[in-house]
Every structure is written in structure tokens, then in C-alpha cells.
Design an enzyme around this catalytic site. Structure first.
Site, PDB file in Angstrom:
ATOM      1  N   PRO A  88       0.808  -1.224   0.000  1.00 60.46           N
ATOM      2  CA  PRO A  88       0.000   0.000   0.000  1.00 60.46           C
ATOM      3  C   PRO A  88       0.843   1.277   0.000  1.00 60.46           C
ATOM      4  CG  PRO A  88      -0.618  -1.455   1.833  1.00 60.46           C
ATOM      5  CD  PRO A  88       0.579  -2.049   1.187  1.00 60.46           C
ATOM      6  N   GLU A 122      -0.654  -7.268   7.962  1.00 59.83           N
ATOM      7  CA  GLU A 122      -0.134  -5.895   7.990  1.00 59.83           C
ATOM      8  C   GLU A 122       1.039  -5.693   7.030  1.00 59.83           C
ATOM      9  OE1 GLU A 122      -1.735  -3.318   9.697  1.00 59.83           O
ATOM     10  OE2 GLU A 122      -3.148  -5.001   9.751  1.00 59.83           O
ATOM     11  N   ARG A 160      -2.200  -6.898 -22.170  1.00 54.47           N
ATOM     12  CA  ARG A 160      -2.841  -6.357 -23.368  1.00 54.47           C
ATOM     13  C   ARG A 160      -1.901  -5.508 -24.219  1.00 54.47           C
ATOM     14  NH1 ARG A 160      -4.251  -1.264 -22.775  1.00 54.47           N
ATOM     15  NH2 ARG A 160      -5.841  -1.258 -24.381  1.00 54.47           N
ATOM     16  N   ASP A 175      -3.548   2.990 -30.228  1.00 52.29           N
ATOM     17  CA  ASP A 175      -4.729   3.699 -29.745  1.00 52.29           C
ATOM     18  C   ASP A 175      -4.446   5.169 -29.466  1.00 52.29           C
ATOM     19  OD1 ASP A 175      -6.309   1.516 -29.829  1.00 52.29           O
ATOM     20  OD2 ASP A 175      -6.479   1.245 -27.660  1.00 52.29           O
TER      21      ASP A 175
END
Ligand code: 9D3
Length: 239
Positions: A88, A122, A160, A175
Site C-alpha cells: 500500500p 499488515e 494487453r 490507440d
């Protein structure tokens, strides 16, 4: 591309990795995953992987020994890896980071296989990440129960972009040169029927004037980005 994934829940990785684009990349041999349960490296009768935190406080901490031994076993068998811990407190994953995984190496050599270390509880005893060099990645500022979903997010977003995975001749990187994205939101999409529950497809999309269609789509992308994601326009959103 090769990923070695260290996790207490290999079944979480395995149950998703054959779905959709990630599954196609694996079936075509363009992306290989191997999952390793570091619980298999615990030596005690109960196969313990966690313990109480020094200094007190809630929750449990992943013990260093099983993880370190699993890393060393993988690298002895399969050679050195680029090591990434899903944590995190890592750098937030972005499309630029994802693209870096599939970009050619400076010397044209094969990229290193990637080791993805998934935590639970944790997190890791800090010394695990000191003994071996690790990059740290997060997928955003919300609290999950572990690193398995983040590892799958990274795998799917990388898969991808691997040449040969998107089968329709359109490269995913292309793209951004044409109509989609360039760092902002996409325009809306419509398909048949032309009228659905009294809602009509915007007429500009129906009359075949492709320069008009492109201009309309660009305006839609700009409006949507400005109103929904001002942070993507260089506007930091501060009052
Ligand atoms: C109370 C402090 N918490 C840190 C924000 C403790 C904590 C929460 C969640 C410790 C570990 C976890 C488990 N999360 C992950 O392992 C994780 C994660 C996430 O929760 N959010 C976004 N990205 C990631 S990558 C790994």
C-alpha cells in the site's frame, strides 16, 4: 514475458489468470506465470508464515524466513528477477509504468523475469525488502486485504500491451496515436439498435462523415475529461 508470483493464495491468481486477454496471452505463450506459495517454505509443523509485531499493535506481520527462502529458491532455479513488492505504500501504478514493462531494453536483451511479491495481514517484515532489492507498487489509495488483486491488475494491464495478444491487428499502443485516450477519457460508444427505449444514437455517428465524427468524438473526450477528471488536464483541482 515471465512472472513469478509469490503469494499465500496461489488459487486467487490461478482462478483469474486464464480469463480474457490475460488468458489469451498465456495460451499463446506470450506471457508465462508461475505461482509459488511461500507457506511451502515454512519449516515448522504448523507452517507458520506470520507473527506478532515487535513494538505491539494490532494485526500480524509476515515472518521474513519463508519469503526470503522462497525468493532465493526461485532465483537459484530460474535466475535473477526484477523484484516488485505489491504494498500500500508503493508508487501508484500508472499506464506509463505498465508500458515500461513491455518497452524494449536499452541493449536489446531479453528483459528479466519479474517477481511479484504479494503480502497479507499488515505486510512484510521490513528486512525482507532490505535483503533483496525491491521496487514497491500500489494500485491506489484504498485498503485491500493483500497484494493478489494488485498483482493481477499489473498482469492484466501488461498482457494487453504484449505484441500479438490483441488479435485484430490494432496495437494497443496505436490507440493513443489515433482517436482514443492521449491521457484523457474516452468518448462514448454506441451500437445497434439505433433507438433503444426511446434513446437515440447521436445522429452525427450515422451519416458517414468521418471528419465530422472525429471532431465530435474529440469534443466529447475533452468535455468529459474537463468535467469528470480535471486532474488529467493539468488542472490540479485545487480551489
Ligand atoms: C493501517 C495501515 N494499513 C496501510 C494502509 C495497513 C495495511 C492495509 C492493507 C496493510 C496491508 C494491506 C493490504 N494491502 C496490500 O497488500 C496492497 C494494496 C492495497 O491495500 N491498496 C492498494 N494497493 C495495494 S498493493 C498491496
Amino acid at each position: 514475458m515471465l512472472f513469478s508470483i509469490l503469494t499465500l493464495f496461489p488459487e486467487a491468481i490461478e482462478s483469474y489468470q486464464d480469463v480474457g486477454i490475460l488468458g489469451i496471452a498465456r495460451a499463446r505463450g506470450l506471457l508465462t506465470t508461475r505461482t509459488v506459495n511461500f507457506r511451502d517454505f515454512a519449516r515448522d509443523r504448523h507452517r507458520t508464515v506470520d507473527d506478532r509485531p515487535f513494538g505491539g499493535g494490532p494485526g500480524m506481520v509476515l515472518k521474513p524466513e519463508p519469503i526470503t527462502e522462497a525468493i532465493e529458491w526461485i532465483e537459484q532455479r530460474f535466475g535473477p528477477h526484477r523484484r516488485i513488492a505489491l504494498t500500500p505504500d508503493g508508487a501508484p501504478l500508472t499506464q506509463a509504468i505498465v508500458e515500461e514493462f513491455v518497452s524494449p531494453t536499452e541493449d536489446g536483451a531479453e528483459p528479466l523475469p519479474v517477481l511479484l511479491l504479494c503480502g497479507r495481514y499488515e505486510g512484510f517484515d521490513e528486512r525482507v525488502l532490505e535483503l533483496h532489492e525491491f521496487e514497491r507498487l500500489s494500485i491506489g489509495d484504498y485498503v485491500l486485504a493483500g497484494g493478489e488483486l494488485p498483482a493481477l491488475v499489473l498482469l492484466e494491464s501488461v498482457s494487453r500491451l504484449i505484441p500479438g495478444v490483441l488479435g485484430d491487428g490494432r496495437s494497443a499502443l496505436e490507440d493513443s496515436f489515433t482517436e482514443a485516450a492521449d491521457g484523457g477519457l474516452d468518448h462514448p460508444h454506441y451500437t445497434r439498435p439505433r433507438v433503444y427505449r426511446d434513446l437515440e444514437v447521436p445522429p452525427v455517428l450515422l451519416d458517414g462523415d468521418h471528419s465530422k465524427i472525429s471532431a465530435w468524438r474529440r469534443a466529447q473526450r475533452e468535455d468529459r475529461t474537463a468535467s469528470r477528471r480535471p486532474d488529467l488536464t493539468g488542472d490540479r483541482g485545487e480551489a
